[in-house]
Motif scaffolding. Structure first.
Motif, short mmCIF file in Angstrom:
data_model
loop_
_atom_site.label_atom_id
_atom_site.label_comp_id
_atom_site.label_asym_id
_atom_site.label_seq_id
_atom_site.Cartn_x
_atom_site.Cartn_y
_atom_site.Cartn_z
N GLU A 106 0.81 -1.21 0.00
CA GLU A 106 0.00 0.00 0.00
C GLU A 106 0.86 1.27 0.00
N GLY A 107 1.97 1.24 0.67
CA GLY A 107 2.80 2.43 0.78
C GLY A 107 3.92 2.53 -0.23
N SER A 108 4.12 1.50 -1.05
CA SER A 108 5.31 1.48 -1.89
C SER A 108 5.31 2.53 -2.99
N GLY A 109 4.18 2.81 -3.61
CA GLY A 109 4.15 3.80 -4.69
C GLY A 109 4.45 5.20 -4.19
N ASN A 110 3.76 5.61 -3.15
CA ASN A 110 4.00 6.93 -2.58
C ASN A 110 5.39 7.04 -1.97
N PHE A 111 5.87 5.93 -1.39
CA PHE A 111 7.21 5.93 -0.81
C PHE A 111 8.26 6.15 -1.90
N ALA A 112 8.07 5.52 -3.06
CA ALA A 112 9.04 5.68 -4.16
C ALA A 112 9.11 7.14 -4.61
N VAL A 113 7.96 7.81 -4.66
CA VAL A 113 7.94 9.22 -5.06
C VAL A 113 8.64 10.07 -4.01
N GLN A 114 8.34 9.82 -2.73
CA GLN A 114 8.99 10.57 -1.66
C GLN A 114 10.49 10.28 -1.61
N PHE A 115 10.88 9.04 -1.92
CA PHE A 115 12.29 8.66 -1.93
C PHE A 115 13.02 9.40 -3.05
N SER A 161 20.38 10.36 8.17
CA SER A 161 19.37 11.22 7.56
C SER A 161 18.41 10.41 6.70
N LEU A 162 18.90 9.37 6.02
CA LEU A 162 18.04 8.52 5.21
C LEU A 162 17.03 7.77 6.08
N PHE A 163 17.49 7.17 7.16
CA PHE A 163 16.59 6.39 8.00
C PHE A 163 15.63 7.28 8.79
N ILE A 164 16.08 8.44 9.23
CA ILE A 164 15.18 9.36 9.93
C ILE A 164 14.13 9.90 8.95
N PHE A 165 14.53 10.16 7.72
CA PHE A 165 13.57 10.57 6.70
C PHE A 165 12.51 9.49 6.48
N CYS A 166 12.94 8.24 6.40
CA CYS A 166 11.99 7.13 6.21
C CYS A 166 11.04 7.01 7.40
N SER A 167 11.53 7.24 8.60
CA SER A 167 10.64 7.16 9.76
C SER A 167 9.66 8.32 9.79
N ASP A 168 10.01 9.45 9.22
CA ASP A 168 9.07 10.57 9.13
C ASP A 168 7.92 10.28 8.18
N LEU A 169 8.10 9.33 7.27
CA LEU A 169 7.05 8.99 6.32
C LEU A 169 6.01 8.04 6.90
N TYR A 170 6.25 7.53 8.12
CA TYR A 170 5.27 6.64 8.74
C TYR A 170 4.00 7.42 9.06
N GLU A 171 2.87 6.85 8.79
CA GLU A 171 1.52 7.39 8.92
C GLU A 171 1.18 8.41 7.85
N ASP A 172 2.15 8.98 7.15
CA ASP A 172 1.85 9.88 6.04
C ASP A 172 1.84 9.10 4.73
N VAL A 173 2.90 8.38 4.48
CA VAL A 173 3.05 7.59 3.25
C VAL A 173 2.93 6.10 3.56
N ILE A 174 3.61 5.67 4.60
CA ILE A 174 3.55 4.27 5.02
C ILE A 174 2.31 4.09 5.88
N PRO A 175 1.43 3.16 5.51
CA PRO A 175 0.19 3.00 6.31
C PRO A 175 0.49 2.58 7.74
N GLU A 176 -0.36 3.06 8.64
CA GLU A 176 -0.20 2.77 10.06
C GLU A 176 -0.52 1.30 10.32
N LEU A 177 0.24 0.70 11.24
CA LEU A 177 0.00 -0.70 11.61
C LEU A 177 -1.28 -0.80 12.42
N LYS A 178 -2.04 -1.83 12.14
CA LYS A 178 -3.27 -2.08 12.90
C LYS A 178 -2.91 -2.91 14.12
N GLU A 179 -3.64 -2.73 15.18
CA GLU A 179 -3.40 -3.50 16.43
C GLU A 179 -3.84 -4.94 16.25
#
Length: 179
Positions: A106-115, A161-179
């Motif tokens: 679900e998040g791969s397309g938007n993640f590629a654009v943000q990457f 900076s790469l990994f912190i940038f990727c963590s900033d994309l959580y909930e915006d681009v990367i879908p939130e994990l369900k409980e």
């Protein structure tokens, strides 16, 4: 691997808004355990990525510009499968979350654009800044010492900076994990 463990802890703290962001010297056991689990999470994506890159290097021969475009396209295609599992692992510290294929797809397309936007920002900011610092250090210290200092600083800054940038994309681009 130790830097990957530190990046995993920093991503977890960044996603959950905890301070301090980076681990201290007394967090060595947490760093080692996060490093091992992050390596397991990142390994399948990296393995497939390097297999495809090796195949392209052996079987496709074009001019340099065309090969750069091919490498960028391959990197953009495989980047979500490399970085999203590490981010998903870092959210709760569960290795099973890293292989949640539904969230990865679900998040791969938007993640590629943000990457791609991160790569462009990296080229214009980090590379130009690195060049400016290198010329200053070259004039002050000479070639060998300045190059070693600069390589060390750029590797650490680029990695985190790469990994912190990727963590900033959580909930915006990367879908939130369900409980």
């Amino acid at each position: 691997i130790i830097m990957l463990g530190c990046a995993s802890i920093a991503m977890h703290r960044n996603i959950n808004n905890k301070i301090p962001l980076f681990p201290g010297p007394f967090d060595i056991f947490e760093i080692i355990s996060k490093a091992i689990c992050s390596t397991v999470a990142i390994f399948p994506g990296l393995l497939i990525y390097y297999a495809v890159i090796g195949f392209v290097q052996r079987n496709i021969q074009y001019e340099t510009f065309v090969m750069i475009v091919i490498y960028v396209c391959i990197t953009l295609f495989f980047a979500p499968f490399i970085f999203i599992p590490v981010v998903l692992y870092s959210v709760n510290g569960k290795l099973s979350d890293a292989f949640n294929m539904k969230n990865i797809y679900e998040g791969s397309g938007n993640f590629a654009v943000q990457f791609l936007s991160y790569i462009l920002q990296y080229i214009f900011i980090i590379c130009l800044f690195t060049y400016l610092i290198y010329t200053v250090l070259l004039e002050m210290l000479g070639d060998h010492v300045s190059l070693l200092i600069l390589k060390s600083i750029v590797i650490v800054i680029s990695f985190f900076s790469l990994f912190i940038f990727c963590s900033d994309l959580y909930e915006d681009v990367i879908p939130e994990l369900k409980e």
